[in-house]
Design an enzyme around this catalytic site. Structure first.
Site, PDB file in Angstrom:
ATOM      1  N   ASP A   1      -0.719   5.069   2.477  1.00 13.42           N
ATOM      2  CA  ASP A   1      -0.557   6.383   1.835  1.00 13.42           C
ATOM      3  C   ASP A   1      -0.656   6.327   0.315  1.00 13.42           C
ATOM      4  O   ASP A   1      -1.276   7.187  -0.306  1.00 13.42           O
ATOM      5  CB  ASP A   1       0.739   7.066   2.296  1.00 13.42           C
ATOM      6  CG  ASP A   1       1.990   6.230   2.026  1.00 13.42           C
ATOM      7  OD1 ASP A   1       1.873   4.995   1.843  1.00 13.42           O
ATOM      8  OD2 ASP A   1       3.093   6.816   2.009  1.00 13.42           O
TER       9      ASP A   1
ATOM     10  N   HIS B   1       0.792  -1.237   0.000  1.00 12.93           N
ATOM     11  CA  HIS B   1       0.000   0.000   0.000  1.00 12.93           C
ATOM     12  C   HIS B   1       0.825   1.290   0.000  1.00 12.93           C
ATOM     13  O   HIS B   1       0.254   2.366  -0.020  1.00 12.93           O
ATOM     14  CB  HIS B   1      -0.973  -0.016   1.190  1.00 12.93           C
ATOM     15  CG  HIS B   1      -0.309  -0.126   2.533  1.00 12.93           C
ATOM     16  ND1 HIS B   1      -1.011   0.013   3.708  1.00 12.93           N
ATOM     17  CD2 HIS B   1       0.997  -0.358   2.889  1.00 12.93           C
ATOM     18  CE1 HIS B   1      -0.167  -0.128   4.737  1.00 12.93           C
ATOM     19  NE2 HIS B   1       1.035  -0.359   4.264  1.00 12.93           N
ATOM     20  N   HIS B   2       2.165   1.174   0.054  1.00 13.59           N
ATOM     21  CA  HIS B   2       2.982   2.395  -0.005  1.00 13.59           C
ATOM     22  C   HIS B   2       3.425   2.730  -1.427  1.00 13.59           C
ATOM     23  O   HIS B   2       4.200   3.668  -1.625  1.00 13.59           O
ATOM     24  CB  HIS B   2       4.235   2.259   0.871  1.00 13.59           C
ATOM     25  CG  HIS B   2       3.944   2.017   2.320  1.00 13.59           C
ATOM     26  ND1 HIS B   2       3.093   2.826   3.047  1.00 13.59           N
ATOM     27  CD2 HIS B   2       4.382   1.054   3.178  1.00 13.59           C
ATOM     28  CE1 HIS B   2       3.038   2.366   4.304  1.00 13.59           C
ATOM     29  NE2 HIS B   2       3.791   1.287   4.397  1.00 13.59           N
ATOM     30  N   ALA B   3       2.969   1.949  -2.416  1.00 13.99           N
ATOM     31  CA  ALA B   3       3.372   2.225  -3.807  1.00 13.99           C
ATOM     32  C   ALA B   3       2.489   3.323  -4.403  1.00 13.99           C
ATOM     33  O   ALA B   3       1.258   3.248  -4.344  1.00 13.99           O
ATOM     34  CB  ALA B   3       3.284   0.953  -4.633  1.00 13.99           C
TER      35      ALA B   3
END
Ligand SMILES: [Zn+2]
Length: 305
Positions: free
Chosen positions: A163, A120-122
């Site tokens: 993010d 989910h940080h990509a």
């Protein structure tokens, strides 16, 4: 029928000795589920390598090509935090394919779990924090493009804010992003999800589960999604190396039961990914991840899906 699960042998690739990302956990999770008869081999579905065009529904062609060809600049490569190799490119594309397959199975069966996923940080044009391509975001776009779903709810309970996912869907009302995370943790600059719940350092089981119970049922009733993606990161655990919360194994299991029963009882299909989890004791970490599959198997039986 039994709970559908998704696994590919290529989920685990070898990293240099001493690398802090616990890559063997994916293979060990699969082995543990079979060894402890949480699942049987017939329940496992094998994903395909995802085509670049579908990755480009979320990520810029320049980033996808540079990553896949190994020509990202060193700074962008360091931000990802995983050493590039052709095997890791393959692994990344297979894992995204796994989350899409998990979602398709969830739509057919009501509930399904990947044994990887939750990157989910990509962001669209760069990777970050061990995340290369955003599997849930790509799966949302692919399922919408196929006409299988319109409205999606992402429930991200990894201890770090989702993010990249929040950024990707910031102007998209068809995907509702909910992130419940520790307020003092990576990423230092937070994005704005549709709903962010930032938790103080050191929060324990009961307080955590009470807050979750305060939000999730109302959220489901308000969004009425065609599909829920659940990122079941186990890094809120007290022994996690990167999380700063204090959940126990029991607390994690109660959380999985709470999320899955709340969604399934209300008639919403759920596609689960395992999310983050970082510990020196690999067996303890793998057990923690398996709590998702244990809870999902139980819910699948209880609700006769
Ligand atoms: Zn995390």
């Amino acid at each position: 029928m039994d709970l559908p699960l998704v696994y590919h042998p290529d989920y685990t690739v070898s990293l240099p000795q001493g690398h802090r990302f616990p890559m063997p956990k994916f293979r060990k999770l699969y082995e543990l589920l079979l060894a402890e008869e949480v699942a049987y081999s017939h329940q496992f579905h094998t994903p395909q390598l995802l085509q670049a065009e579908l990755i480009e529904l979320v990520h810029t062609p320049q980033y996808v090509q540079a990553y896949c060809q190994g020509t990202l600049d060193p700074k962008a490569q360091r931000r990802i935090g995983l050493p590039w190799s052709p095997a890791l490119v393959n692994r990344t594309r297979v894992a995204v394919g796994g989350t899409i397959l998990t979602a398709q199975l969830a739509l057919n069966c009501g509930l399904a779990c990947n044994t990887a996923g939750g990157t989910h940080h990509a962001f669209p044009n760069y990777g970050s924090g061990f995340c290369i391509f955003n599997d849930i975001a790509i799966a949302c776009r692919v399922l919408q493009k196929l006409g299988l779903v319109e409205k999606i709810l992402i429930v991200d309970l990894d201890v770090h804010q989702g993010d990249g996912t929040a950024f990707i869907f910031q102007d998209d009302s068809s995907v509702f992003t909910f992130s419940m995370h520790c307020e003092v943790n990576f990423p230092s600059t937070k994005q704005q999800s549709d709903l962010d719940v930032a938790l103080p350092v050191g929060m324990e089981d009961d307080a955590y589960l009470q807050i979750l119970a305060n939000y999730l049922p109302d959220l489901l009733a308000a969004v009425r999604p065609d599909l829920v993606f659940y990122d079941a990161g186990v890094d809120p655990h007290i022994s996690d190396r990167l999380g700063k919360l204090a959940l126990t194994d029991t607390g994690i299991y109660r959380r999985e039961m709470q999320v899955l029963s709340t969604c399934v009882a209300a008639g919403f299909p759920v596609a689960c990914v395992i999310g983050g989890g970082y510990a020196d004791d690999l067996d303890a970490l793998v057990y923690r991840h398996s709590l998702l599959h244990r809870a999902a198997s139980e819910i699948y039986r209880q609700f006769r899906l």
